[in-house]
Structure formats: C-alpha cells, structure tokens
Scaffold this motif. Sequence first.
Motif, short mmCIF file in Angstrom:
data_model
loop_
_atom_site.label_atom_id
_atom_site.label_comp_id
_atom_site.label_asym_id
_atom_site.label_seq_id
_atom_site.Cartn_x
_atom_site.Cartn_y
_atom_site.Cartn_z
N HIS A 24 0.83 -1.21 0.00
CA HIS A 24 0.00 0.00 0.00
C HIS A 24 0.87 1.26 0.00
O HIS A 24 0.59 2.21 -0.72
N ILE A 25 1.91 1.25 0.81
CA ILE A 25 2.78 2.42 0.91
C ILE A 25 3.51 2.68 -0.41
O ILE A 25 3.52 3.81 -0.91
N LYS A 26 4.11 1.63 -0.98
CA LYS A 26 4.85 1.81 -2.23
C LYS A 26 3.95 2.33 -3.35
O LYS A 26 4.30 3.29 -4.04
N SER B 140 1.84 6.64 -6.66
CA SER B 140 0.63 7.28 -7.17
C SER B 140 0.62 8.77 -6.83
O SER B 140 0.29 9.60 -7.67
N GLY B 141 0.96 9.08 -5.59
CA GLY B 141 0.98 10.47 -5.16
C GLY B 141 2.01 11.29 -5.92
O GLY B 141 1.72 12.40 -6.37
N CYS B 142 3.21 10.74 -6.08
CA CYS B 142 4.25 11.44 -6.84
C CYS B 142 3.83 11.65 -8.29
O CYS B 142 3.98 12.73 -8.84
N GLY B 143 3.30 10.60 -8.88
CA GLY B 143 2.90 10.68 -10.28
C GLY B 143 1.80 11.68 -10.51
O GLY B 143 1.86 12.49 -11.45
N GLU C 160 6.50 19.96 -5.61
CA GLU C 160 5.14 19.43 -5.57
C GLU C 160 5.14 17.90 -5.67
O GLU C 160 4.29 17.24 -5.08
N THR C 161 6.09 17.36 -6.41
CA THR C 161 6.20 15.90 -6.50
C THR C 161 6.60 15.31 -5.16
O THR C 161 6.08 14.26 -4.75
N ILE C 162 7.52 15.96 -4.46
CA ILE C 162 7.89 15.52 -3.11
C ILE C 162 6.66 15.56 -2.20
O ILE C 162 6.39 14.62 -1.46
N GLY C 163 5.92 16.66 -2.28
CA GLY C 163 4.69 16.77 -1.50
C GLY C 163 3.70 15.67 -1.87
O GLY C 163 3.02 15.11 -0.99
N GLY C 164 3.62 15.34 -3.16
CA GLY C 164 2.74 14.26 -3.59
C GLY C 164 3.14 12.93 -3.00
O GLY C 164 2.28 12.11 -2.64
N GLY C 165 4.44 12.69 -2.88
CA GLY C 165 4.91 11.45 -2.26
C GLY C 165 4.53 11.37 -0.79
O GLY C 165 4.08 10.33 -0.30
N VAL C 166 4.67 12.49 -0.09
CA VAL C 166 4.29 12.53 1.33
C VAL C 166 2.78 12.33 1.46
O VAL C 166 2.31 11.55 2.28
N GLY C 167 2.02 13.05 0.64
CA GLY C 167 0.57 12.89 0.66
C GLY C 167 0.14 11.49 0.28
O GLY C 167 -0.79 10.93 0.86
N GLY C 168 0.83 10.90 -0.70
CA GLY C 168 0.53 9.53 -1.11
C GLY C 168 0.78 8.53 0.01
O GLY C 168 0.02 7.57 0.19
N TYR C 169 1.85 8.76 0.75
CA TYR C 169 2.14 7.89 1.91
C TYR C 169 0.99 7.97 2.92
O TYR C 169 0.47 6.95 3.36
N CYS D 76 -2.69 16.60 -3.75
CA CYS D 76 -2.85 15.65 -4.88
C CYS D 76 -2.51 14.24 -4.41
O CYS D 76 -3.24 13.29 -4.69
N GLY D 77 -1.39 14.12 -3.73
CA GLY D 77 -0.92 12.81 -3.30
C GLY D 77 -1.83 12.14 -2.29
O GLY D 77 -1.99 10.92 -2.31
N LEU D 78 -2.44 12.93 -1.42
CA LEU D 78 -3.33 12.38 -0.40
C LEU D 78 -4.48 11.61 -1.04
O LEU D 78 -4.74 10.46 -0.69
N GLY D 79 -5.14 12.24 -1.98
CA GLY D 79 -6.25 11.57 -2.65
C GLY D 79 -5.80 10.40 -3.49
O GLY D 79 -6.44 9.34 -3.50
N ALA D 80 -4.69 10.56 -4.19
CA ALA D 80 -4.18 9.47 -5.03
C ALA D 80 -3.78 8.27 -4.18
O ALA D 80 -4.03 7.12 -4.56
N GLY D 81 -3.17 8.52 -3.03
CA GLY D 81 -2.79 7.43 -2.14
C GLY D 81 -4.00 6.70 -1.58
O GLY D 81 -4.02 5.47 -1.48
N TYR D 82 -5.03 7.45 -1.21
CA TYR D 82 -6.26 6.85 -0.68
C TYR D 82 -6.90 5.96 -1.74
O TYR D 82 -7.26 4.81 -1.49
#
Length: 151
Positions: free
Chosen positions: A7-9, A14-17, A34-43, A127-133
């Motif tokens: 799930h994390i990977k 997904s969040g980064c992308g 923003e991509t770094i932020g997406g990774g954090v949000g995706g996590y 962006c990453g938060l929603g993509a990760g969920y």
Amino acid sequence: MPNRQTHIKVGVLSGCGFAAYKSREQDLPNILLETIGGGVGGYIGSRLPDMIEPAMCPDHRQFAHSVAAGSSVACSLYKLLEKWEKEFRSRAKYYGDKRNEDFASWFQKFLYTVLEIFFRIVAGGLCGLGAGYISHLALDGRTPKGLPVFQ
C-alpha cells in the motif's frame, strides 16, 4: 490481501505521479517540490483507510474501505483540488516574490524561502493524499474480498 508495504509503495508512487502531472506546467524546481509533496501525501493517503478502520480481521472493510468512500474522495478531488492548488501556489509565489525584494533581511529571505517551499509541498501533498487513498482502495478491490459498496 495487499500488505502495508505494498500500500505504501503504490501510494507514494501514485501520489508522486499525480502531483507531477498536476504541476507539469510549472518550473522544474516547483514540479520537484510538488512531486515531493505528492509522495508525502501519497504515503499518508495510502495509510488512511487502515488508520480509520484498522485491519484487525479480514472483514475490517466498512465505509472507509468502500466504493462510496473512494467515489467521494475522487469527486472531492475533482471539485476542490484545482481551487486549493491555485490558492497554495499563489501563496508560494507571494513568498517567493517577497524573498526577492531588496529591503528584506537575510532572516526574512530565509523565512520567505521556507514558506514558499512549504506551500509548494502542500499543493502537491493534496494531490498525493487523494491518489494514495484511491490507490489503497484499488489494491484492496483486487482481492477476493473486494470492496463493499457502502457498508
């Protein structure tokens, strides 16, 4: 059943992308932030369904793991994300402009830089938060148990 590491990977990727895609018209440093932020949000997003409904047993999937929750997240992202991104990017630009003013002291320039970076990361993190969920639900939906519609 996908495990936590899967799930994390997938959530981070997904969040980064998604954050990179949404920031594609920005300058390269802003895309990277923003991509770094997406990774954090995706996590965070990839962990959120199990934080709301811990996996104590295979039947732990209720509303946070449902098609309705995934649809709600997707609709909210579609409607609100553009507005939020615009707001956080304008704040970042404001602090970037303040940093470049001649009368700013070194401490003010440092503070403005930190705030500019923070708001860029937050814009991507949303962006990453929603993509990760959604990635979490997509992985769980491919298991034999699937996802409930509402529950």
